[in-house]
Design an enzyme around this catalytic site. Sequence first.
Site, PDB file in Angstrom:
ATOM      1  N   LYS A 115       0.821  -1.209   0.000  1.00 59.28           N
ATOM      2  CA  LYS A 115       0.000   0.000   0.000  1.00 59.28           C
ATOM      3  C   LYS A 115       0.860   1.267   0.000  1.00 59.28           C
ATOM      4  CE  LYS A 115      -3.688  -2.491  -0.025  1.00 59.28           C
ATOM      5  NZ  LYS A 115      -3.057  -3.746  -0.355  1.00 59.28           N
ATOM      6  N   GLU A 199      -3.217   7.125   7.237  1.00 63.39           N
ATOM      7  CA  GLU A 199      -3.960   8.031   6.374  1.00 63.39           C
ATOM      8  C   GLU A 199      -4.970   8.813   7.196  1.00 63.39           C
ATOM      9  OE1 GLU A 199      -4.048   5.726   2.051  1.00 63.39           O
ATOM     10  OE2 GLU A 199      -5.748   5.508   3.423  1.00 63.39           O
ATOM     11  N   ARG A 291      -6.640  -8.613  -9.082  1.00 68.22           N
ATOM     12  CA  ARG A 291      -7.286  -9.915  -9.262  1.00 68.22           C
ATOM     13  C   ARG A 291      -8.747  -9.704  -9.628  1.00 68.22           C
ATOM     14  NH1 ARG A 291     -10.418  -9.631  -4.842  1.00 68.22           N
ATOM     15  NH2 ARG A 291      -9.539  -8.833  -2.900  1.00 68.22           N
TER      16      ARG A 291
END
Length: 472
Positions: A115, A199, A291
């Site tokens: 990430k 975040e 995916r």
Amino acid sequence: MFKRVLVANRGECAIRIIRSCRELGIESVAIYSEADAHALHVKKADRAVMIGPDPVKSYLNIHRIVNVALDSGCDAVHPGYGFLSENEDFARAVTEAGITYIGPSPDAIRDMGSKTKARETMIAAGVPVIPGSDGELQSIEQALELAHGMGYPVMLKAAAGGGGRGIRRCDNDEQLREYYIVTQREAMAAFGSDVLFMEKCIIEPHHIEFQILADSHGHIVHLFERDCSIQRRNQKLIEIAPSNFLTPELRQQMGEVAIKAARAVNYVNAGTVEFLVDKDRNFWFMEMNTRLQVEHTITETITGVDIVSQQIAIAAGEPLPFTQEELSFRGFAIEFRINAEDPKNQFLPTPGRITRYISPGGMGVRVDGCVYAGYEIPPYYDSMCAKLTVSGLDWKTTVMRAQRALGEYDIRGMKTTLPFYRTIASSEVFMTGEFDTGFMDKHPELLDYKAYERREDIAAAVAMAIAVHAGL
């Protein structure tokens, strides 16, 4: 096109891939653990190979799975979702064995799987990201300093995370100190890495994701968006396509940004770019899933595009058969994840034997399932029994059809999420079509449902009570 594909997954995901293979004239090879000997995907495939006795580790044994693919004469492997689907080592092992991996490159999986790396890549590409730490957190002290600068609430996240795991909201210093250690432990247990980043917390945003298809000839398109805002503990429950919240202008803008994000990592095959959108319709990149998504069915329903077949064709080197301008959507679709769980008991899994199974049907109803009457749901895997997808030309029709289909659906032998979904679909708040990630917290009354009882079951219970009372 491929001759034979190994499906490196189980359950309804494996069945979905097997069906597309059959429609393309491709043989399918299923794998299964000892615990899955009677699973439906084993019966559906052209061939099935047991890969080991351990119910979980067998599906994660990269060396064994690649050898089965080679021994079975497979020229491609489809990872599905879950298990090894976002494991760069698996993708690399497959390709190094001379077999085509039906998915993105190992490098793309690696870059988007981290990430922190994904944030750096998106920032460099000009994609808006949520304000947060520049890279990995080094200590609690650094986390506290950053939180004071951004202002609470903040989100602690596992750098290698996904699937809603390894995430904690922190509203003050005390919570940040506590959750820092807890999240590190969760991250290490789930992903093998305790690296965290931070975040700014976007309050009750809409969780919007765009489906991407990219071929090896440089063409990238999006198949519009899905609204995944109805969640519990960052786990999706109900997904909707398209979003009632986006304007046509915002949809176009976000779709273009999603394509930019995919192009930034030279992405090939199917993927999903996920965003958070606040109440003022500002949006930020959250992550990219490299995916097939569980909720791909609703995108297929509104666009008519078979995403799994496109994955296979792209991996075989074929160009996309359409341009962005040729794509459109029609109506609405809703997916309900039918799980063997008890919503009234923190959604804990309820494995057991299915004593009765009746699925719904009719216009605008699709069921992707992996269970049947007499099947025993094992305790080792995801608790999903099936995915119910309903569609209609407008929102009201779609919701009314969902109510009808959920009423027809009957699974007995254990508690499931069916009665919970019936309550949601029948509620006035659901009919409005207005959802954000705080939906479940705002409407705790939706968990106050009664178990669904069919008339014949009530009649049988009454007859039995009369017989007992009469001494029969």
